[in-house]
Design a protein around this motif. Structure first.
Motif, mmCIF file in Angstrom:
data_model
loop_
_atom_site.group_PDB
_atom_site.id
_atom_site.type_symbol
_atom_site.label_atom_id
_atom_site.label_comp_id
_atom_site.label_asym_id
_atom_site.label_seq_id
_atom_site.Cartn_x
_atom_site.Cartn_y
_atom_site.Cartn_z
ATOM 1 N N SER A 178 -34.944 2.386 -29.760
ATOM 2 C CA SER A 178 -34.165 2.031 -31.212
ATOM 3 C C SER A 178 -35.451 2.336 -32.202
ATOM 4 N N GLU A 179 -35.006 2.395 -33.584
ATOM 5 C CA GLU A 179 -36.092 2.413 -34.620
ATOM 6 C C GLU A 179 -35.744 0.986 -35.379
ATOM 7 N N ALA B 21 -32.151 7.180 -33.812
ATOM 8 C CA ALA B 21 -31.897 8.486 -34.639
ATOM 9 C C ALA B 21 -31.932 9.617 -33.733
ATOM 10 N N ALA C 146 -25.824 3.442 -32.491
ATOM 11 C CA ALA C 146 -26.174 2.013 -32.656
ATOM 12 C C ALA C 146 -25.183 1.202 -31.604
ATOM 13 N N ARG D 271 -34.086 1.170 -38.825
ATOM 14 C CA ARG D 271 -32.657 1.315 -38.834
ATOM 15 C C ARG D 271 -31.929 0.473 -38.196
ATOM 16 N N SER D 272 -32.450 -0.675 -37.320
ATOM 17 C CA SER D 272 -31.791 -1.914 -36.846
ATOM 18 C C SER D 272 -31.833 -2.709 -37.732
ATOM 19 N N ASP E 130 -25.372 10.298 -40.737
ATOM 20 C CA ASP E 130 -25.920 10.161 -42.167
ATOM 21 C C ASP E 130 -26.384 11.360 -42.532
ATOM 22 N N THR F 4 -22.773 7.457 -35.888
ATOM 23 C CA THR F 4 -22.705 7.640 -37.522
ATOM 24 C C THR F 4 -23.416 8.862 -37.744
ATOM 25 N N LEU G 282 -26.922 8.579 -35.947
ATOM 26 C CA LEU G 282 -27.415 7.101 -35.639
ATOM 27 C C LEU G 282 -26.436 6.653 -34.377
ATOM 28 N N ALA H 115 -30.429 0.225 -33.092
ATOM 29 C CA ALA H 115 -30.005 2.006 -33.457
ATOM 30 C C ALA H 115 -31.253 2.801 -33.126
#
Length: 184
Positions: A127-128, A140, A103, A131-132, A94, A92, A101, A138
């Motif tokens: 992953s963050e 970034a 994911a 954002r998950s 953003d 994605t 992102l 996900a």
């Protein structure tokens, strides 16, 4: 003294040999073991063992599904879903945060170690947690991150791993390049 044996068998020894042969043929034939009994129907069938992982990720079968691109709410998104299923991976753009992102389906608390393998090499990412959400983990990336180019130009596919989750072997289709370019 030397024993004297007749050169030919005697009538007695021939009769004894005939009796032994006749007795040997009178033995009842052995019974074959009964056929195996079928398993009771109330027990579930055993699940097949998973196949061992391939020595090289490029030899693994591709995860079934297709990439679809959309531009929803000003976000360029490529989603990978199996036939008739919900998305299991996405990329994605953003624009609000200026990030891309990456994911995939999965669960984890905190930062989950992930790894992307392409024809150009392998790179770990984390992953963050912010954002998950909702069964998705996900990471970034900046729009100019070289990892995005290696995904877009990987020869045919790339592998997307996450700790505790099955590896996804995804095709490297133009929908991914579109998202990356939309963010640059």
């Amino acid at each position: 003294m030397k024993a004297n044996h007749p050169p030919f068998p005697t009538a007695f020894s021939l009769a004894a040999l005939a009796a032994l042969t006749t007795l040997g043929s009178c033995v009842a034939p052995s019974k074959a073991p009964p056929p195996p009994r079928p398993a009771p129907s109330h027990l579930p069938a055993p699940r097949p063992l998973p196949s061992p992982p391939p020595k090289d990720w490029r030899d693994a079968p591709q995860t079934p599904g297709t990439w679809n691109w959309s531009n929803a709410g000003g976000q360029s998104v490529a989603r990978f879903a199996p036939p008739g299923g919900s998305p299991i991976a996405s990329l994605t753009c953003d624009r609000a945060s200026g990030l891309v992102l990456l994911a995939r389906q999965g669960h984890g608390t905190g930062a989950v170690p992930m790894q992307i393998s392409t024809s150009a090499g392998t790179r770990p990412v984390l992953s963050e947690p912010a954002r998950s959400q909702g069964g998705t983990i996900a990471a970034a990336l900046r729009p100019r991150d070289p990892l995005l180019d290696t995904i877009a130009f990987s020869r045919g596919r790339f592998a997307f791993e996450a700790a505790g989750e099955p590896t996804l072997y995804l095709p490297s289709w133009p929908e991914l390049s579109r998202v990356i370019e939309d963010c640059r």
